[in-house]
Design an enzyme around this catalytic site. Structure first.
Site, mmCIF file in Angstrom:
data_model
loop_
_atom_site.group_PDB
_atom_site.id
_atom_site.type_symbol
_atom_site.label_atom_id
_atom_site.label_comp_id
_atom_site.label_asym_id
_atom_site.label_seq_id
_atom_site.Cartn_x
_atom_site.Cartn_y
_atom_site.Cartn_z
ATOM 1 C CB VAL A 1 -5.260 2.238 10.177
ATOM 2 C CG1 VAL A 1 -6.772 2.359 10.353
ATOM 3 C CG2 VAL A 1 -4.646 3.610 9.970
ATOM 4 C CB ALA A 2 -5.001 -3.150 10.220
ATOM 5 C CD GLU B 1 -8.534 2.434 13.826
ATOM 6 O OE1 GLU B 1 -7.389 2.528 13.366
ATOM 7 O OE2 GLU B 1 -9.243 1.404 13.721
ATOM 8 C CG ASP C 1 -19.126 4.806 59.122
ATOM 9 O OD1 ASP C 1 -18.488 4.396 60.099
ATOM 10 O OD2 ASP C 1 -19.902 5.772 59.169
ATOM 11 C CG ASP D 1 -23.058 8.543 56.363
ATOM 12 O OD1 ASP D 1 -22.024 8.345 57.021
ATOM 13 O OD2 ASP D 1 -24.199 8.381 56.813
ATOM 14 C CG ASP E 1 -16.908 7.444 56.295
ATOM 15 O OD1 ASP E 1 -16.253 6.782 57.113
ATOM 16 O OD2 ASP E 1 -18.135 7.583 56.366
ATOM 17 C CB THR F 1 -17.496 -4.104 9.801
ATOM 18 O OG1 THR F 1 -17.743 -3.393 8.582
ATOM 19 C CG2 THR F 1 -17.760 -5.574 9.576
#
Length: 904
Positions: free
Chosen positions: A290-291, A295, A337, A635, A639, A734
């Site tokens: 876990v350390a 997380e 373009d 557009d 493309d 923390t």
């Protein structure tokens, strides 16, 4: 019934026979309904969107979260065997779900925002069914339907023309060409005729800008040319972004290291201590696992990217996929373009050349406001621009726009700048005859008469070479002078010069007529004309793009123009923008170039002309082979495949087609190329902040892991100072709250004055790995020193408190040390007292809030009981504060030392 045909290569009667339709009656209502049920709706199949379930499941693909789920399962089993509440397992599962929820909410919102931008191509069409005109929803069209076309319509299906009157269609969304195409139902064309030259066909997604016509629908939905291009997207896999690759590498490194440590602790510990210590060792190894895993990191990265997307929306850029925010900071090449992206997709007159000389024309877009500098232009030339014209200039919501052909709109704008407006002229001038433009004649003529006059005026415009051949004199001031070879050569030379600059050039002439000829004789009168001059126009660049290109180059980003336009036009636009234009590589050259040679070619070429969608894909892939991080802007439908192939596909929100938006990672809400620069800057700031809080979080995690690993060696018992629940608190609160505050640390002016982030670098490059190791070792030394002292202090015979207080002291010291770390890590060169806290007051707020929450864990009994801590006395708290301050002092002294080294 199959409708796959080369419709341009068969006669109208054959086309109608194959489609089982009638040129006057159209389809019967029942037949149309039967075809709709068989073929399906006239809609494009979406290929770029993700379902809500897919978005949710994607959130659990992170290897670190998968390992946490495994840790939670093992922890839950151990707690179940010990018949205690599985607090650690519940907390871990809650964290995993929180991470998934954050990512799901943000990405779902982006998908919904994109859907809100989408508009139907042509929601309603006018058709003839069973001999009766009617209006239908575009999705109800089927092959064989007769569709009526007129100026302003967007074509909703592919079709073969049955009738056309001065019909002109803008196909820029499909082919990339800025100019309009004249359409006619005849003649039958050879089977090998290229798409752009199939003048007897019209295509879905294009626009009618002039004239009217009637077509029989030949293809709908995905069977259209637009649908064919959309199908290309299904064969293009999206590339992983640099952030995704880095996070994947980081996750693999952390998970691999964690599992290795767990195996070492359990196996070696069991060999030394025996099977009786197996569960204790497994508990130690779970705490280490876990350390090791930060997380809070996925959540902080997700929130950081989400905050970046919000800032980008304020700067007119909508991010569809979160990792794209950071990827912008790594972009090395922008493939753009030309039409509608670098330019306005508006033809603008730039100069007029008459016998008196060349006159420059100022102004932007279709606004009829601008200065004409140079010799006076013949009055009749402006009159010609206004009256020999089928377009209309009008003001909509404060902006000037045209209905009709962009070229004719540019001429109306020029006339307006001279003070001539069609509504005013029509009060005294009347059009009494016309000869429409044709591709064979390459000119258009109108006959006009002014109220109260007996004479008529023939006004003609067209290609310079063809029109000049019909002229026998030219207008100079108020006099008419006969042509000589020198004057003709001068005009032709000027035409070539302007055309080589990428401008479209039209010639203008007139003739006075004593009587109105018969309609069939009008074309015969197009001779013995008087030359007025020529007009040069161009698709003007967006005003802000030139500065945007300059900033790109300054930031080490190479802009590349990829267009379907003429090479000379592309080079001229590139030169005006400041893009390298030494050579223009055409589609023909690309087709003749092997892939290995193309990878060399793309390193030098920055202008590509006359290219197809397949060419664009090859260019982007060749750039990526050379380790370029490519952004593709556009557009049009053409493309879309390259948009999806590129690391960052950037579509236009206003003018962009549905297909291009679906293929993109980012949508420009204002269609402004300059917004890309702003988004790139935000991307660089985001990546800098991600690196900042990664070294902040992982530095402390290294200290936690080493402290836990050393505890059985330094203490007389097999025990750990931190439980998985306490480690989760450190990693999420923390570490997490200050990390979130660091995520909004502002960037400085140097952000866009350095090269792009190297996409191949890992998180530990540029000294970050060495920094984390140094910080982790300082953490370890201070934490283990405190741990050994506190353990023996709390196990003295005369100690009156809880003997497990040493664990709370280590826990508190590590949490408080992180607060000093947060204040220092804001800058790698400036001391904490030198970098104003008011640049980012959230850091100070996070430090104060986190410190307060840590005190709650120690001094509020219900919370203290849940987290397994003990209350600390004044002496014990003072020792924790003193040890935690050592890290801050070390970091600040390190900055002073590095300053002296750099100066020395």
């Amino acid at each position: 019934m199959m409708f796959s045909q080369q419709w341009h290569a068969i006669s109208l009667d054959e086309a109608l026979s194959v489609l089982d339709s009638d040129a006057e009656q159209g389809l019967a209502t029942a037949a149309a309904a039967e075809r709709l049920a068989k073929i399906g709706s006239n809609e494009l199949t979406e290929s770029g969107g993700r379902s809500r379930l897919r978005i949710l499941t994607d959130q659990f693909s992170n290897v670190m979260l998968l390992m946490l789920i495994g840790v939670a399962v093992v922890s839950g089993i151990l707690d179940w065997r010990a018949q205690v509440m599985p607090k650690d397992a519940i907390a871990i599962f809650a964290i995993v779900l929180l991470n998934a929820l954050l990512g799901y909410i943000q990405e779902s919102r982006a998908e919904q925002a994109l859907k809100a931008l989408k508009a139907l191509s042509a929601p309603d069409v006018r058709v003839i069914r069973a001999g009766q005109p009617q209006t239908l929803a575009a999705r109800e069209l089927v092959p064989g339907d007769l569709v009526l076309l007129e100026a302003g319509d967007q074509i909703s299906a592919d079709g073969r023309l049955l009738m056309a009157a001065s019909l002109q269609v803008r196909e820029s969304a499909l082919t990339g060409e800025a100019t309009t195409v004249a359409k006619a139902p005849q003649p039958v064309l050879p089977p090998e005729t290229p798409l752009a030259d199939r003048k007897n066909l019209v295509f879905r997604g294009t626009e009618v800008v002039n004239g009217r016509g009637r077509m029989v629908v030949t293809a709908t939905g995905m069977a259209t040319e637009l649908g064919r291009i959309a199908t290309l997207l299904q064969g293009v896999e999206a590339e992983a972004t640099p952030l995704q690759r880095r996070m994947g590498q980081l996750g693999n490194w952390l998970v691999g290291g964690s599992l290795t440590l767990v195996a070492l602790v359990v196996v070696l510990g069991t060999l030394v201590l025996g099977w009786g210590a197996f569960e204790d060792l497994l508990t130690v190894s779970l705490s280490m696992a876990v350390a090791v895993v930060p997380e809070g990191l996925p959540a902080v990265v997700t929130v950081t990217l989400a905050l970046g997307t919000q800032r980008m929306v304020r700067r007119h850029a909508l991010i569809r996929r979160l990792p794209a925010v950071e990827t912008l900071g790594s972009v090395t090449t922008i493939c753009s373009d030309k039409t509608g992206t670098l330019t306005q997709n508006k033809m603008v007159v730039q100069s007029v050349l008459s016998a008196a000389g060349e006159t420059q024309v100022k102004g932007e877009g279709y606004s009829p406001v601008g200065e004409l500098t140079g010799p006076p232009v013949p009055h009749l030339l402006f009159l010609n621009c206004a009256l020999c014209n089928d377009a209309a200039l009008q003001k909509e919501n404060g902006d000037w726009a045209i209905v009709g052909d962009p070229t004719e709109g540019a001429l109306l704008t020029l006339a307006g700048k001279s003070g001539m407006f069609v509504p005013t002229l029509e009060q005294t001038w009347q059009r009494v005859g016309e000869v429409p433009f044709s591709s064979e004649r390459k000119r258009m003529s109108v006959v006009v008469q002014q109220s109260g006059e007996a004479n008529y005026w023939l006004l003609v415009k067209g290609s310079v070479e063809g029109l000049l051949a019909q002229c026998e004199a030219y207008q100079q001031d108020e006099s008419i002078r006969p042509f000589d070879q020198q004057v003709r050569s001068h005009i032709l030379s000027a035409n070539e010069r302007l055309a080589s600059q990428g401008k479209r050039v039209l010639g203008f002439a007139y003739r006075q007529l004593a009587r109105l000829p018969a309609a069939e004789q009008l074309e015969v009168t197009e001779q013995q004309l008087v030359w007025l001059g020529l007009v040069a126009m161009a698709d003007a660049i967006r005003p802000e793009v030139k500065q945007a290109v300059k900033e790109c180059l300054q930031a080490g980003i190479r802009p590349v123009m990829i267009t379907g336009d003429h090479p000379l036009t592309a080079q001229a636009i590139a030169a005006e923008l400041g893009i390298d234009h030494d050579q223009a590589v055409t589609g023909t050259i690309l087709e003749a170039t092997a892939q290995s040679d193309l990878e060399t070619l793309v390193k030098q070429a920055s202008v590509y002309a006359r290219v197809s969608p397949e060419h664009k894909l090859r260019i982007v892939r060749a750039l990526q082979t050379g380790h370029e991080i490519v952004a593709m802007t556009g557009d049009g439908v053409n493309d879309a495949p390259a948009l999806k192939q590129a690391e960052i596909g950037i579509a236009m929100g206003i003018t962009g087609t549905d297909v291009s938006k679906e293929a993109s990672d980012m949508v420009l809400l204002d269609d402004n190329f300059a917004s890309i620069v702003a988004a790139t800057e935000e991307g660089r700031v985001v990546y800098g902040n991600i690196r900042r809080f990664v070294k902040y979080i992982l530095g402390s995690n290294i200290g936690e892991v080493l402290t836990i690993a050393l505890s059985p060696l330094l203490l007389p018992i097999v025990d750990v100072p931190l439980t998985p629940l306490q480690i989760l608190w450190m990693n999420l609160v923390t570490d997490g709250l200050p990390a979130l505050a660091l995520a909004v640390e502002p960037g400085g002016p140097e952000v866009m004055r350095r090269p792009p982030n190297d996409p191949r670098e890992g998180f530990f490059s540029r000294g970050l790995g060495a920094y984390m190791i140094r910080v982790g070792l300082v953490f370890t030394v201070t934490a283990t020193a405190l741990m050994v002292w506190a353990y023996h202090y709390t196990h003295q015979p005369d100690y009156g408190g809880n003997p497990n207080t040493w664990k709370t002291m280590v826990f508190t010291m590590l949490c408080l040390a992180q607060m000093g770390h947060a204040l220092s890590v804001r800058s790698s060169t400036q001391l904490a007292i030198e970098r104003s806290i008011w640049l980012n007051p959230f850091v100070l707020g996070a430090v104060l809030l986190t410190t307060g929450l840590q005190m709650v864990l120690i001094y509020v009994e219900p919370v203290r009981n849940f987290f397994g801590t003990t209350s600390l006395g004044p002496t014990e708290m003072a020792v924790c504060v003193g040890f935690s301050t050592l890290l801050f002092v070390w970091l600040e002294c390190e900055k002073l030392f590095l300053r002296r080294v750099r100066k020395g």
